[in-house]
Scaffold this motif. Structure first.
Motif, short mmCIF file in Angstrom:
data_model
loop_
_atom_site.label_atom_id
_atom_site.label_comp_id
_atom_site.label_asym_id
_atom_site.label_seq_id
_atom_site.Cartn_x
_atom_site.Cartn_y
_atom_site.Cartn_z
N PHE A 162 -1.74 5.75 11.86
CA PHE A 162 -2.07 5.27 10.52
C PHE A 162 -1.37 3.98 10.10
N LEU A 163 -0.51 3.47 10.93
CA LEU A 163 0.16 2.22 10.62
C LEU A 163 -0.36 1.14 11.56
N PRO A 164 -0.90 0.05 11.02
CA PRO A 164 -1.40 -1.00 11.91
C PRO A 164 -0.24 -1.79 12.51
N PRO A 165 -0.50 -2.54 13.57
CA PRO A 165 0.55 -3.43 14.09
C PRO A 165 0.98 -4.41 12.99
N MET A 207 0.83 -1.19 0.00
CA MET A 207 0.00 0.00 0.00
C MET A 207 0.87 1.25 0.00
N LYS A 208 0.46 2.22 -0.77
CA LYS A 208 1.23 3.47 -0.84
C LYS A 208 1.22 4.22 0.48
N LYS A 209 0.17 4.07 1.26
CA LYS A 209 0.09 4.75 2.55
C LYS A 209 1.30 4.39 3.42
N TYR A 210 1.66 3.12 3.44
CA TYR A 210 2.80 2.69 4.24
C TYR A 210 4.10 3.32 3.73
N ALA A 211 4.21 3.42 2.42
CA ALA A 211 5.42 4.01 1.83
C ALA A 211 5.53 5.48 2.19
N TYR A 212 4.42 6.20 2.17
CA TYR A 212 4.45 7.62 2.52
C TYR A 212 4.75 7.82 4.01
N ILE A 213 4.25 6.93 4.85
CA ILE A 213 4.57 7.01 6.28
C ILE A 213 6.07 6.75 6.48
N GLY A 214 6.60 5.76 5.77
CA GLY A 214 8.04 5.49 5.83
C GLY A 214 8.85 6.68 5.35
N CYS A 215 8.37 7.35 4.31
CA CYS A 215 9.03 8.54 3.77
C CYS A 215 9.07 9.65 4.81
N LEU A 216 7.97 9.86 5.49
CA LEU A 216 7.90 10.89 6.52
C LEU A 216 8.90 10.63 7.64
N GLY A 217 9.00 9.37 8.04
CA GLY A 217 9.99 9.01 9.05
C GLY A 217 11.41 9.23 8.56
N ALA A 232 6.87 -0.92 3.67
CA ALA A 232 6.35 -0.34 2.42
C ALA A 232 6.05 -1.39 1.37
N ILE A 233 6.87 -2.42 1.31
CA ILE A 233 6.68 -3.44 0.26
C ILE A 233 6.00 -4.71 0.77
N SER A 234 5.62 -4.72 2.04
CA SER A 234 5.10 -5.94 2.65
C SER A 234 3.86 -6.50 1.98
N ARG A 235 3.00 -5.66 1.49
CA ARG A 235 1.76 -6.13 0.87
C ARG A 235 1.67 -5.75 -0.60
N GLU A 290 8.62 1.01 -6.96
CA GLU A 290 7.95 2.31 -6.82
C GLU A 290 7.77 2.67 -5.35
N LEU A 291 7.35 1.69 -4.55
CA LEU A 291 7.12 1.95 -3.12
C LEU A 291 8.43 2.25 -2.40
N MET A 292 9.49 1.52 -2.75
CA MET A 292 10.79 1.80 -2.13
C MET A 292 11.28 3.19 -2.51
#
Length: 192
Positions: A177-180, A1-11, A116-119, A127-129
């Motif tokens: 916004f990030l699940p366990p 999911m792109k949401k996870y990638a954007y959260i990773g980017c913010l971190g 980011a790439i888990s799912r 792209e997600l990386m």
């Protein structure tokens, strides 16, 4: 999911802002502590040295822990660094709080990329990386110069306030916004 990638980017933005934000304010820090620029530079070089020496081991040690918890712990350490540093502590304490998050920086990077790439489908992983890694470019062209500019307007402590604010925003998004993401199988080091 792109949401996870954007959260990773913010971190990533928080991590890079904290790591490299010190570069633009080294002269002010050296003047405040009445030390040479070389000695003030230890605040950056010690950070890098800890990453180089402990990165692979810390990543391996933490590989079995829930990824959300790891990301939160890492960004929380960066937040603490920004807060304590903004209070202009004694130089030895500044060095300690600068070095502590360095132990978790490689862990955050590996975990953010993994999440980011888990799912993702195989075709979308690159792209997600790249979205996650865009955090480096964003930090280098926005938050690091901004923090340096702020410190020039006011004082070097404000630069750390900016870094803490970026870390707090990243922590907020990871928490809400990030699940366990428990790890199903812990990685094992293979000796060949």
């Amino acid at each position: 999911m792109k949401k996870y990638a954007y959260i990773g980017c913010l971190g990533f933005i928080a991590v890079i802002t904290t790591e490299f934000g010190i570069i633009g304010i080294l002269p002010q820090v050296a003047e405040y502590y009445k030390i040479s620029i070389d000695k003030a530079g230890y605040l950056l070089s010690a950070f890098a040295l800890v990453i180089a020496l402990t990165g692979p081991f810390m990543t391996l040690i933490t590989s079995g822990i829930d990824r959300k918890k790891i990301m939160m712990a890492a960004i929380f350490m960066f937040l603490i660094t920004g807060i304590v540093s903004s209070l202009s502590p004694p130089f030895w304490l500044m060095m300690v709080v600068r070095v502590l998050p360095a132990f978790l920086q490689p862990v955050y990077i590996a975990t953010a990329l993994s999440v980011a790439i888990s799912r993702a489908d195989e075709k979308n992983k690159n792209e997600l990386m790249s979205i996650v890694f865009n955090g480096v470019a964003i930090a280098m062209v926005t938050t690091v110069p901004f923090a340096t500019w702020i410190s020039g307007l006011y004082s070097w402590e404000y630069s750390f306030t900016v870094q803490a604010a970026v870390s707090l925003i990243a922590l907020f998004f990871i928490y809400f916004f990030l699940p366990p993401i428990p790890v199903k199988e812990k990685n094992r080091m293979e000796v060949r």
